[in-house]
Scaffold this motif. Sequence first.
Motif, PDB file in Angstrom:
ATOM      1  N   VAL A  64       0.804  -1.220   0.000  1.00 45.60           N
ATOM      2  CA  VAL A  64       0.000   0.000   0.000  1.00 45.60           C
ATOM      3  C   VAL A  64       0.836   1.268   0.000  1.00 45.60           C
ATOM      4  CG1 VAL A  64      -1.788  -1.259   1.256  1.00 45.60           C
ATOM      5  CG2 VAL A  64      -0.252   0.282   2.505  1.00 45.60           C
ATOM      6  N   ARG A  65       2.125   1.158   0.199  1.00 45.29           N
ATOM      7  CA  ARG A  65       2.996   2.332   0.243  1.00 45.29           C
ATOM      8  C   ARG A  65       2.917   3.097  -1.080  1.00 45.29           C
ATOM      9  NH1 ARG A  65       7.295  -0.045   1.826  1.00 45.29           N
ATOM     10  NH2 ARG A  65       6.923   0.331   4.060  1.00 45.29           N
ATOM     11  N   GLY A  66       2.736   4.394  -0.964  1.00 48.72           N
ATOM     12  CA  GLY A  66       2.579   5.228  -2.139  1.00 48.72           C
ATOM     13  C   GLY A  66       1.144   5.417  -2.575  1.00 48.72           C
ATOM     14  N   ARG A  67       0.240   4.586  -2.081  1.00 50.50           N
ATOM     15  CA  ARG A  67      -1.172   4.700  -2.418  1.00 50.50           C
ATOM     16  C   ARG A  67      -2.014   5.122  -1.218  1.00 50.50           C
ATOM     17  NH1 ARG A  67      -3.977   0.364  -3.686  1.00 50.50           N
ATOM     18  NH2 ARG A  67      -2.602  -1.115  -2.599  1.00 50.50           N
ATOM     19  N   PHE A  68      -1.632   4.667  -0.021  1.00 50.39           N
ATOM     20  CA  PHE A  68      -2.384   4.965   1.198  1.00 50.39           C
ATOM     21  C   PHE A  68      -1.620   5.967   2.046  1.00 50.39           C
ATOM     22  CE2 PHE A  68      -4.761   0.628   1.681  1.00 50.39           C
ATOM     23  CZ  PHE A  68      -5.235   0.750   0.388  1.00 50.39           C
ATOM     24  N   THR A  69      -2.352   6.795   2.778  1.00 45.86           N
ATOM     25  CA  THR A  69      -1.757   7.748   3.699  1.00 45.86           C
ATOM     26  C   THR A  69      -2.510   7.717   5.019  1.00 45.86           C
ATOM     27  OG1 THR A  69      -1.101   9.217   1.887  1.00 45.86           O
ATOM     28  CG2 THR A  69      -1.104  10.136   4.112  1.00 45.86           C
ATOM     29  N   ILE A  70      -1.781   7.502   6.109  1.00 47.25           N
ATOM     30  CA  ILE A  70      -2.377   7.536   7.435  1.00 47.25           C
ATOM     31  C   ILE A  70      -2.106   8.902   8.055  1.00 47.25           C
ATOM     32  CG2 ILE A  70      -0.334   6.529   8.560  1.00 47.25           C
ATOM     33  CD1 ILE A  70      -2.253   5.107  10.501  1.00 47.25           C
ATOM     34  N   SER A  71      -3.080   9.421   8.765  1.00 48.49           N
ATOM     35  CA  SER A  71      -2.922  10.696   9.445  1.00 48.49           C
ATOM     36  C   SER A  71      -3.743  10.675  10.721  1.00 48.49           C
ATOM     37  CB  SER A  71      -3.339  11.862   8.547  1.00 48.49           C
ATOM     38  OG  SER A  71      -4.699  11.750   8.170  1.00 48.49           O
ATOM     39  N   ARG A  72      -3.489  11.641  11.595  1.00 45.71           N
ATOM     40  CA  ARG A  72      -4.246  11.707  12.835  1.00 45.71           C
ATOM     41  C   ARG A  72      -4.521  13.145  13.217  1.00 45.71           C
ATOM     42  NH1 ARG A  72      -1.169   8.532  17.198  1.00 45.71           N
ATOM     43  NH2 ARG A  72      -2.845   9.347  18.554  1.00 45.71           N
ATOM     44  N   ASP A  73      -5.626  13.317  13.906  1.00 47.04           N
ATOM     45  CA  ASP A  73      -6.035  14.601  14.444  1.00 47.04           C
ATOM     46  C   ASP A  73      -6.187  14.404  15.940  1.00 47.04           C
ATOM     47  OD1 ASP A  73      -7.202  16.946  15.257  1.00 47.04           O
ATOM     48  OD2 ASP A  73      -8.999  16.731  14.033  1.00 47.04           O
ATOM     49  N   ASN A  74      -5.186  14.828  16.693  1.00 52.70           N
ATOM     50  CA  ASN A  74      -5.199  14.594  18.128  1.00 52.70           C
ATOM     51  C   ASN A  74      -6.145  15.525  18.879  1.00 52.70           C
ATOM     52  OD1 ASN A  74      -3.401  12.532  17.779  1.00 52.70           O
ATOM     53  ND2 ASN A  74      -1.657  13.563  18.746  1.00 52.70           N
ATOM     54  N   VAL A  75      -6.621  16.556  18.216  1.00 48.24           N
ATOM     55  CA  VAL A  75      -7.626  17.416  18.814  1.00 48.24           C
ATOM     56  C   VAL A  75      -9.010  16.809  18.631  1.00 48.24           C
ATOM     57  CG1 VAL A  75      -8.696  19.698  18.777  1.00 48.24           C
ATOM     58  CG2 VAL A  75      -6.219  19.472  18.502  1.00 48.24           C
ATOM     59  N   ASN A  77      -9.544  13.630  18.041  1.00 50.89           N
ATOM     60  CA  ASN A  77      -9.518  12.219  18.450  1.00 50.89           C
ATOM     61  C   ASN A  77      -9.887  11.288  17.295  1.00 50.89           C
ATOM     62  OD1 ASN A  77      -8.931  13.204  21.016  1.00 50.89           O
ATOM     63  ND2 ASN A  77     -10.459  11.927  22.044  1.00 50.89           N
ATOM     64  N   THR A  78      -9.257  11.504  16.159  1.00 53.48           N
ATOM     65  CA  THR A  78      -9.590  10.739  14.973  1.00 53.48           C
ATOM     66  C   THR A  78      -8.333  10.412  14.176  1.00 53.48           C
ATOM     67  OG1 THR A  78     -11.727  11.878  14.831  1.00 53.48           O
ATOM     68  CG2 THR A  78     -11.008  10.669  12.889  1.00 53.48           C
ATOM     69  N   ILE A  79      -8.279   9.209  13.610  1.00 52.95           N
ATOM     70  CA  ILE A  79      -7.260   8.884  12.629  1.00 52.95           C
ATOM     71  C   ILE A  79      -7.949   8.608  11.298  1.00 52.95           C
ATOM     72  CG2 ILE A  79      -5.669   7.962  14.344  1.00 52.95           C
ATOM     73  CD1 ILE A  79      -6.336   5.148  13.133  1.00 52.95           C
ATOM     74  N   TYR A  80      -7.174   8.746  10.229  1.00 51.40           N
ATOM     75  CA  TYR A  80      -7.708   8.583   8.891  1.00 51.40           C
ATOM     76  C   TYR A  80      -6.807   7.664   8.079  1.00 51.40           C
ATOM     77  CZ  TYR A  80     -10.195  12.814  10.263  1.00 51.40           C
ATOM     78  OH  TYR A  80     -10.969  13.728  10.932  1.00 51.40           O
ATOM     79  N   LEU A  81      -7.392   7.048   7.091  1.00 51.24           N
ATOM     80  CA  LEU A  81      -6.636   6.311   6.094  1.00 51.24           C
ATOM     81  C   LEU A  81      -7.166   6.716   4.728  1.00 51.24           C
ATOM     82  CD1 LEU A  81      -4.398   4.141   5.745  1.00 51.24           C
ATOM     83  CD2 LEU A  81      -6.252   2.478   5.453  1.00 51.24           C
TER      84      LEU A  81
END
Length: 124
Positions: A64-75, A77-81
């Motif tokens: 999935v490298r190069g196609r997927f991106t993980i991120s987070r919003d610590n304010v 309380n959510t992570i995304y893919l």
Amino acid sequence: HVQLQACGGGSVQAGGSLRLSCAASGRAFGTYAMGWFRQVSGKEREFVAAISRGGSTSDYAEDVRGRFTISRDNVGNTIYLQMNRLKVEDTAIYYCAAERTLGFATRMAEYDYWGQGTQVTVSS
């Protein structure tokens, strides 16, 4: 105790995109490493992506490298893919997970809390 809920799954044609989210309860969210795993019926759950508690480090499965991106919003309380250029082989149930103490983790056994999963289906 932290509760996780994954959302955003659905059906998409190959080459399309989906954005998964995972909402976490608790004020300690910013202390947890977070990850995404996926599982196909009849197979073991496998690592997809991980992000450190502060968001400074991330890692991805080779497929999935190069196609997927993980991120987070610590304010919030959510992570995304963010999943782009989806392939049929990406079809699976996707689970978010939280790890309390290591700060960063990629192994399923290291994670302490799991969401219920969300289905992603990619058609050709």
